[in-house]
Design a protein around this motif. Structure first.
Motif, PDB file in Angstrom:
ATOM      1  N   GLN A  41       0.824  -1.211   0.000  1.00 33.93           N
ATOM      2  CA  GLN A  41       0.000   0.000   0.000  1.00 33.93           C
ATOM      3  C   GLN A  41       0.860   1.263   0.000  1.00 33.93           C
ATOM      4  OE1 GLN A  41      -2.371   0.368   3.545  1.00 33.93           O
ATOM      5  NE2 GLN A  41      -3.692   1.968   2.691  1.00 33.93           N
ATOM      6  N   ALA A  42       2.026   1.192   0.640  1.00 29.63           N
ATOM      7  CA  ALA A  42       2.855   2.386   0.824  1.00 29.63           C
ATOM      8  C   ALA A  42       3.978   2.516  -0.205  1.00 29.63           C
ATOM      9  CB  ALA A  42       3.460   2.370   2.232  1.00 29.63           C
ATOM     10  N   GLU A  43       4.071   1.598  -1.151  1.00 25.40           N
ATOM     11  CA  GLU A  43       5.192   1.612  -2.104  1.00 25.40           C
ATOM     12  C   GLU A  43       5.327   2.959  -2.808  1.00 25.40           C
ATOM     13  OE1 GLU A  43       5.019  -3.134  -3.384  1.00 25.40           O
ATOM     14  OE2 GLU A  43       4.369  -1.584  -4.785  1.00 25.40           O
ATOM     15  N   ASP A  44       4.260   3.414  -3.426  1.00 27.78           N
ATOM     16  CA  ASP A  44       4.338   4.644  -4.222  1.00 27.78           C
ATOM     17  C   ASP A  44       4.649   5.866  -3.359  1.00 27.78           C
ATOM     18  OD1 ASP A  44       3.817   3.217  -6.507  1.00 27.78           O
ATOM     19  OD2 ASP A  44       1.679   3.691  -6.547  1.00 27.78           O
ATOM     20  N   LEU A  45       4.073   5.914  -2.169  1.00 22.38           N
ATOM     21  CA  LEU A  45       4.313   7.047  -1.274  1.00 22.38           C
ATOM     22  C   LEU A  45       5.795   7.150  -0.909  1.00 22.38           C
ATOM     23  CD1 LEU A  45       3.271   9.330   0.577  1.00 22.38           C
ATOM     24  CD2 LEU A  45       2.925   7.568   2.351  1.00 22.38           C
ATOM     25  N   ILE A  46       6.397   6.011  -0.559  1.00 24.84           N
ATOM     26  CA  ILE A  46       7.801   6.020  -0.142  1.00 24.84           C
ATOM     27  C   ILE A  46       8.719   6.303  -1.322  1.00 24.84           C
ATOM     28  CG2 ILE A  46       9.667   4.562   0.744  1.00 24.84           C
ATOM     29  CD1 ILE A  46       7.569   3.206   2.527  1.00 24.84           C
ATOM     30  N   ILE A  47       8.433   5.698  -2.458  1.00 32.12           N
ATOM     31  CA  ILE A  47       9.272   5.938  -3.644  1.00 32.12           C
ATOM     32  C   ILE A  47       9.250   7.412  -4.023  1.00 32.12           C
ATOM     33  CG2 ILE A  47       9.461   5.491  -6.131  1.00 32.12           C
ATOM     34  CD1 ILE A  47       8.491   2.624  -5.516  1.00 32.12           C
ATOM     35  N   GLY A  48       8.059   8.014  -4.015  1.00 36.43           N
ATOM     36  CA  GLY A  48       7.944   9.429  -4.366  1.00 36.43           C
ATOM     37  C   GLY A  48       8.650  10.324  -3.371  1.00 36.43           C
ATOM     38  N   SER A  49       8.540   9.995  -2.090  1.00 36.09           N
ATOM     39  CA  SER A  49       9.163  10.810  -1.052  1.00 36.09           C
ATOM     40  C   SER A  49      10.685  10.750  -1.146  1.00 36.09           C
ATOM     41  CB  SER A  49       8.697  10.326   0.325  1.00 36.09           C
ATOM     42  OG  SER A  49       9.347  11.037   1.343  1.00 36.09           O
TER      43      SER A  49
END
Length: 329
Positions: free
Chosen positions: A13-21
């Protein structure tokens, strides 16, 4: 060359959030490891010999970033040098700021290591081992033929960077279907030949020569290597680079009403527009063997055959893949 690897345990669920950050902090190109099942479309688009084996999806994901290390052991992120400890602290700080989001972020464990360049070609040896397709043994150069297999036909082939080895189910479907129809007098056209494996096997089973096409110029050295590795005269395998679907020069080179077998192990969405050219190249009474068809798209290929005057003779299956064979009147 040495690299710093930054590995984070999180959730899908958090993959995209962490990659973007972390992209904003200079970490790019994340390697994602999770257990989300591949969709049929993804499997079709991958079309590789060795599909990844995945466990049941438990929502866990690992993100790994690789950054080239400087001679002093540090890395540059947004033009700022960092030691491994500083990278770990910076990533941990960034992840802590993400906890304000209403989202399951998982463990957020951060591991920083040093790694060398990977020898990708030799790494294949972990995964590719000899196997049989009925009476045919497919074997890489680093393995030996067992005494009990000495009476089999033997195809010597090593995995390369772009083309197939015969392990993929679609290739095996083609091989089994082709063996039903070849005779010493068979003329065969292999569309999208890749490594040349299907044409080479046809030569091993007794036909005199093969013609083949491919879009990728890299097919030329791949085919040459595999011919040499199996002791087959290069003159028996003619290869033309180009698109037989819409290139008159390639169509003229291949010929018309010329082949007992026209074979194409590609993808269903390519097989449909290929069908008119394949029918023109095929002799009256000859067969067109198609594979590379994910389950659910076989009817689309069969319909294209019928629309172009072929009688559908068989639809065979292996795993999630299908082969459709039609005969020209």
């Amino acid at each position: 060359m040495k690299w710093m690897s930054i590995r984070i345990k999180t959730t899908t669920q958090a993959e995209d959030l962490i990659i973007g950050s972390l992209y904003l902090r200079g970490l790019e190109g994340a390697q994602i490891e999770d257990h989300i099942p591949l969709t049929p479309l993804e499997k079709e688009q991958m079309f590789v010999d060795i599909l990844p084996e995945t466990e049941a999806d438990d929502g866990t994901a690992y993100l790994t970033f690789y950054v080239e290390m400087e001679p002093d052991g540090r890395v540059l992120l947004n033009d700022t040098p960092y030691t491994s400890d500083e990278v770990r602290a910076m990533v941990s700080e960034e992840l802590d700021e993400l906890t304000c989001f209403d989202m399951d972020l998982g463990d957020l464990t951060v591991t920083v290591d040093e790694t060398e360049d990977i020898d990708w070609i030799n790494n294949w040896k972990k995964y590719f081992h000899q196997f049989t397709i009925d009476d045919l043994l497919v074997i890489p150069s680093w393995e030996n033929v067992a005494p009990e297999d000495a009476d089999k036909k033997i195809l010597h082939i090593d995995p390369g960077t772009a083309f197939g080895t015969g392990m993929h189910e679609t290739t095996q479907l083609c091989i089994r279907e082709m063996k039903k129809h070849i005779t010493p007098d068979t003329r065969l056209l292999d569309v999208g030949t890749g490594s040349g494996i299907l044409g080479i096997i046809a030569l091993m089973y007794g036909i005199d020569s093969v013609r083949a096409t491919d879009l990728d110029p890299c097919a030329v050295p791949a085919v040459d290597d595999n011919l040499a590795g199996n002791g087959i005269d290069k003159s028996k395998f003619e290869l033309k680079i180009g698109n037989i679907i819409d290139d008159p020069a390639v169509q003229d080179w291949a010929g018309y009403d010329a082949y007992d077998i026209v074979m194409a192990n590609i993808l269903a969405d390519v097989l449909v527009p290929l069908m008119p050219a394949a029918v023109r190249a095929c002799k009256s009474g000859g067969v067109i063997i198609t594979s590379g068809i994910i389950e659910g798209k076989e009817d689309m290929v069969a319909a294209a055959m019928r629309e172009n005057g072929l009688k559908v003779e068989s639809i065979t299956a292996q795993g999630e893949w299908r082969s459709v064979t039609g005969r020209k009147a």
